[in-house]
Design a protein around this motif. Structure first.
Motif, PDB file in Angstrom:
ATOM      1  N   GLY A 114       0.873  -0.948   0.031  1.00 52.24           N
ATOM      2  CA  GLY A 114       0.135   0.018  -0.009  1.00 52.24           C
ATOM      3  C   GLY A 114       0.829   1.297  -0.118  1.00 52.24           C
ATOM      4  N   PHE A 115       2.214   1.240  -0.037  1.00 55.91           N
ATOM      5  CA  PHE A 115       3.098   2.364   0.020  1.00 55.91           C
ATOM      6  C   PHE A 115       2.826   3.027  -1.403  1.00 55.91           C
ATOM      7  CE2 PHE A 115       7.068   4.436   0.667  1.00 55.91           C
ATOM      8  CZ  PHE A 115       6.932   4.918   2.045  1.00 55.91           C
ATOM      9  N   PRO A 116       2.861   4.332  -1.154  1.00 58.16           N
ATOM     10  CA  PRO A 116       2.681   5.279  -2.474  1.00 58.16           C
ATOM     11  C   PRO A 116       3.547   4.761  -3.701  1.00 58.16           C
ATOM     12  CG  PRO A 116       2.635   6.566  -0.736  1.00 58.16           C
ATOM     13  CD  PRO A 116       3.021   5.297  -0.208  1.00 58.16           C
ATOM     14  N   PRO A 117       2.896   4.391  -4.867  1.00 57.40           N
ATOM     15  CA  PRO A 117       3.775   3.941  -5.902  1.00 57.40           C
ATOM     16  C   PRO A 117       4.776   5.163  -6.654  1.00 57.40           C
ATOM     17  CG  PRO A 117       1.643   3.951  -6.670  1.00 57.40           C
ATOM     18  CD  PRO A 117       1.491   4.482  -5.268  1.00 57.40           C
ATOM     19  N   ASP A 118       4.147   6.256  -6.570  1.00 57.53           N
ATOM     20  CA  ASP A 118       4.768   7.439  -7.336  1.00 57.53           C
ATOM     21  C   ASP A 118       5.777   8.198  -6.499  1.00 57.53           C
ATOM     22  OD1 ASP A 118       2.923   8.073  -5.460  1.00 57.53           O
ATOM     23  OD2 ASP A 118       2.161  10.026  -6.491  1.00 57.53           O
ATOM     24  N   VAL A 119       6.356   7.694  -5.627  1.00 58.48           N
ATOM     25  CA  VAL A 119       7.469   8.412  -4.839  1.00 58.48           C
ATOM     26  C   VAL A 119       8.719   7.338  -4.808  1.00 58.48           C
ATOM     27  CG1 VAL A 119       5.611   9.003  -3.243  1.00 58.48           C
ATOM     28  CG2 VAL A 119       6.955   6.809  -2.719  1.00 58.48           C
ATOM     29  N   THR A 120       9.853   8.093  -4.423  1.00 55.09           N
ATOM     30  CA  THR A 120      11.172   7.380  -4.128  1.00 55.09           C
ATOM     31  C   THR A 120      11.156   6.868  -2.825  1.00 55.09           C
ATOM     32  OG1 THR A 120      12.024   8.998  -5.818  1.00 55.09           O
ATOM     33  CG2 THR A 120      13.646   7.511  -4.375  1.00 55.09           C
ATOM     34  N   PRO A 121      10.672   5.272  -2.587  1.00 54.82           N
ATOM     35  CA  PRO A 121      10.982   4.926  -1.419  1.00 54.82           C
ATOM     36  C   PRO A 121      12.476   4.860  -0.858  1.00 54.82           C
ATOM     37  CG  PRO A 121      10.844   3.105  -2.937  1.00 54.82           C
ATOM     38  CD  PRO A 121      10.878   4.373  -3.748  1.00 54.82           C
ATOM     39  N   ILE A 122      12.567   5.163   0.440  1.00 57.39           N
ATOM     40  CA  ILE A 122      13.809   5.153   1.153  1.00 57.39           C
ATOM     41  C   ILE A 122      13.891   4.601   2.433  1.00 57.39           C
ATOM     42  CG2 ILE A 122      15.692   6.606   2.107  1.00 57.39           C
ATOM     43  CD1 ILE A 122      14.734   8.683  -0.103  1.00 57.39           C
ATOM     44  N   ASP A 144      18.868  10.098  -9.126  1.00 54.90           N
ATOM     45  CA  ASP A 144      18.574   9.315 -10.129  1.00 54.90           C
ATOM     46  C   ASP A 144      17.026   9.652 -10.722  1.00 54.90           C
ATOM     47  OD1 ASP A 144      20.579   7.699 -10.027  1.00 54.90           O
ATOM     48  OD2 ASP A 144      19.550   6.162  -8.706  1.00 54.90           O
ATOM     49  N   VAL A 145      16.159  10.366 -10.011  1.00 57.15           N
ATOM     50  CA  VAL A 145      15.003  10.920 -10.628  1.00 57.15           C
ATOM     51  C   VAL A 145      15.414  12.165 -11.584  1.00 57.15           C
ATOM     52  CG1 VAL A 145      12.868  11.737  -9.998  1.00 57.15           C
ATOM     53  CG2 VAL A 145      13.699  10.157  -8.473  1.00 57.15           C
ATOM     54  N   VAL A 146      16.254  12.890 -11.207  1.00 63.21           N
ATOM     55  CA  VAL A 146      16.656  13.982 -11.932  1.00 63.21           C
ATOM     56  C   VAL A 146      17.251  13.755 -13.322  1.00 63.21           C
ATOM     57  CG1 VAL A 146      18.096  16.165 -12.097  1.00 63.21           C
ATOM     58  CG2 VAL A 146      16.834  15.490 -10.093  1.00 63.21           C
ATOM     59  N   ARG A 147      17.949  12.261 -13.164  1.00 60.33           N
ATOM     60  CA  ARG A 147      18.749  11.829 -14.352  1.00 60.33           C
ATOM     61  C   ARG A 147      17.716  11.317 -15.404  1.00 60.33           C
ATOM     62  NH1 ARG A 147      21.713   5.992 -13.821  1.00 60.33           N
ATOM     63  NH2 ARG A 147      21.993   5.756 -15.892  1.00 60.33           N
TER      64      ARG A 147
END
Lengths: 356, 218
Positions: A114-122, A144-147
């Motif tokens: 159920g963790f939000p899928p549109d985020v960078t999980p840390i 890596d997202v900016v990449r």
């Protein structure tokens, strides 16, 4: 009954009017089940997201449970400052969606259901209280997202994201690579040849990497590390065993030969890009992206706002200043070792012969 | 009195000490190879440094072994003789222990000196490409510090009672058993690594042993 007969009977039944009536019903059942599953997933996501606190700094959003919220606050402020210091206004622009990181408690496992899928999980290890280790980890993942904004030319040249650490203090690994690189270009760069630095960094696209980047012994060593393909066995042996350079060149030839590794590691290229971004101000990253298709050297000039030679000179100074300390005998180590020696010596003096 | 004790310890330890001194002389010379590195390809330079790094592990091992051997030979005969010799001397215990300890430290100077001279010879005999340097004195200093720490630590154990050694060994066994139990219980807890870090990372007692030991490096 043979298997062919069974197959023929099954086909006949499926083609029968009864089975044809069942198909829409089965399809409806399948669709209903998928919808129900999606509803459950969605409500789990809403529930999981509503349990998370939101901390925002600039265009960086950090989601975290209430127990991790203070940590998220620290990381959001420090992280955004560094992200903006490197990528400038490009990641602040309205067309750029927010960078969203979400913390969850785990040693290193996947995020919970159920963790939000549109985020960078840390993942945050249980018991981690300081932001010291989490800031670089978060920034690396967000880098890596900016990449994803990189054009194919930049991505192919850089082969990785751009870090956000200050470019003046690079890793000692870059110095080691510069002085031990197999390419003569790297050694010429080390003694101050800026043209050689540009070529070693791949800023000048080689027409033939094997002959422009390496000398004969280097080419021979490159081939020696290759797999001895039976189709080229004679050429391979001529190069490795008899040191015939023409054989080595024929095996390595080609502008983008996969066998010819660049003279300097990709981290050296990353440093020069990071330096250009940090020198070039808030619009530097935008200029880098806008100049896609131009030669890399020219793009870095546009990005940094200085000439390529000035940029390479600063890169060279930073790399040379990061020389590691090979035999680590600092005053701290020396005094502590002597202190421990004396402490153990004190135990010797206090020893007794009367007890066994 | 010091000269007598020094001579006695020399007599007990000379064979091992000579072997250790020879090893200390040989390691830098063998590892550096005398030759001209400036004319070889970069690949060889990288491989050469990797080989040096591998051989470099011999320095801390030798320092530790020398410390152990000298401590054992200094205190072993006393234990075997039930301390009769020490009791016959007109000296308080601390003064006797100090003389023994200082004699061992003096003997330790031999391999350290051998390593320093060998490192200087090896450094003078090799021509390096740009970017590489030799570190003979730093290496010898570090070797000396490591040998002193090892000798002192093993002396503290050897000069003490068997009970002291038993306590130390017991603590080590308890630590390993605890780690094994925690691993079997799948708790994910690690007690050995923090203990290891406390010992081998600055300011731990054996921090001088950690890190790279290179006669020639960038």
């Amino acid at each position: 009954m043979s298997s062919r007969v069974v197959l023929a009977l099954a086909c006949a039944l499926a083609a029968s009017p009864a089975a044809a009536q069942n198909l829409p019903r089965l399809e409806k059942m399948w669709k209903d089940a998928a919808k129900a599953s999606a509803r459950v997933d969605s409500s789990a996501r809403v529930s999981a997201r509503s349990d998370l606190d939101t901390v925002r700094a600039g265009n960086l959003v950090v989601l975290a449970s209430s127990s991790l919220a203070p940590l998220a606050q620290q990381i959001a402020s420090a992280g955004w400052e560094r992200l903006q210091g490197t990528f400038g206004n490009q990641i602040l622009a309205s067309r750029h969606r927010p960078l969203i990181a979400a913390f969850y408690q785990s040693q290193n496992g996947p995020p919970p259901y159920g963790f939000p899928p549109d985020v960078t999980p840390i993942p945050v290890a249980p018991g981690a209280v300081g932001a010291r280790m989490l800031v670089p980890q978060t920034l690396m993942l967000l880098g890596d997202v900016v990449r994803k904004d990189f054009d194919s030319q930049l991505e192919h040249w850089l082969r990785g994201g751009v870090r956000t650490d200050p470019a003046e203090h690079p890793s000692p690994e870059l110095f080691e690579d510069l002085v031990t690189s197999p390419s003569p270009l790297a050694r010429a760069c080390f003694v101050g040849g800026l043209d050689a630095c540009g070529s070693a960094l791949g800023l000048v696209a080689p027409r033939d990497a094997a002959t422009e980047w390496y000398d004969a012994p280097g080419r021979r060593a490159l081939v020696r590390n290759l797999f001895r393909d039976s189709r080229d066995a004679a050429t391979f042996d001529a190069c490795v065993e008899r040191a015939i350079d023409a054989a080595c060149v024929s095996l390595l030839r080609g502008r983008d030969s996969v066998y010819v590794s660049p003279p300097l590691i990709f981290a050296s290229r990353e440093l020069v890009v990071r330096m250009a971004l940090q020198m070039g101000g808030p619009e530097a990253f935008h200029r880098l992206l806008a100049s896609a298709g131009k030669p890399m050297g020219y793009r870095l000039e546009l990005t940094s706002g200085v000439t390529l030679d000035s940029l390479l000179l600063r890169w060279h100074q930073a790399v040379v200043s990061s020389r590691p300390m090979p035999v680590d005998v600092t005053a701290d180590i020396g005094w502590v070792a002597l202190g421990w020696g004396l402490a153990f010596g004190g135990l010797v003096l206090g020893s007794s012969r009367w007890r066994s | 009195m010091f000269r007598t004790i020094l001579f006695m310890q020399w007599t007990w330890a000379r064979n091992l000490l000579l072997v250790g001194t020879l090893a200390a002389f040989a390691i830098p010379v063998v590892s550096a190879h005398t030759g001209d590195l400036t004319s070889v390809a970069g690949f060889t330079v990288r491989t050469y440094l990797e080989n040096l790094q591998t051989i470099g592990t011999a320095y801390p091992i030798l320092a530790g072994v020398l410390g152990l051997l000298l401590a054992m030979t200094a205190w072993g005969p006393d234990h075997r003789g039930r301390h009769v010799y020490a009791l016959t001397l007109p000296l308080p215990r601390w003064k006797y222990a100090l003389l023994r300890y200082a004699a061992g430290l003096t003997l330790l100077a031999l391999p350290v000196l051998a390593l320093w001279i060998a490192a200087l010879i090896a450094s003078a005999g090799v021509r390096l490409p740009v970017g590489l340097s030799t570190y003979p004195t730093a290496l010898a200093t570090r070797f000396a510090l490591a040998a002193v720490v090892a000798y002192s630590a093993f002396s503290a154990i050897s000069a003490g009672t068997s009970r002291t050694a038993a306590y130390l060994l017991g603590a080590l066994v308890i630590l390993l058993v605890a780690q094994l139990t925690l691993s079997l219980a799948n708790t994910g807890l690690d007690v050995v690594s923090p203990a290891f870090d406390a010992i081998f990372i600055w300011p731990g007692p054996l921090a001088v042993f950690s890190g790279r030991w290179m006669l020639i490096d960038v």
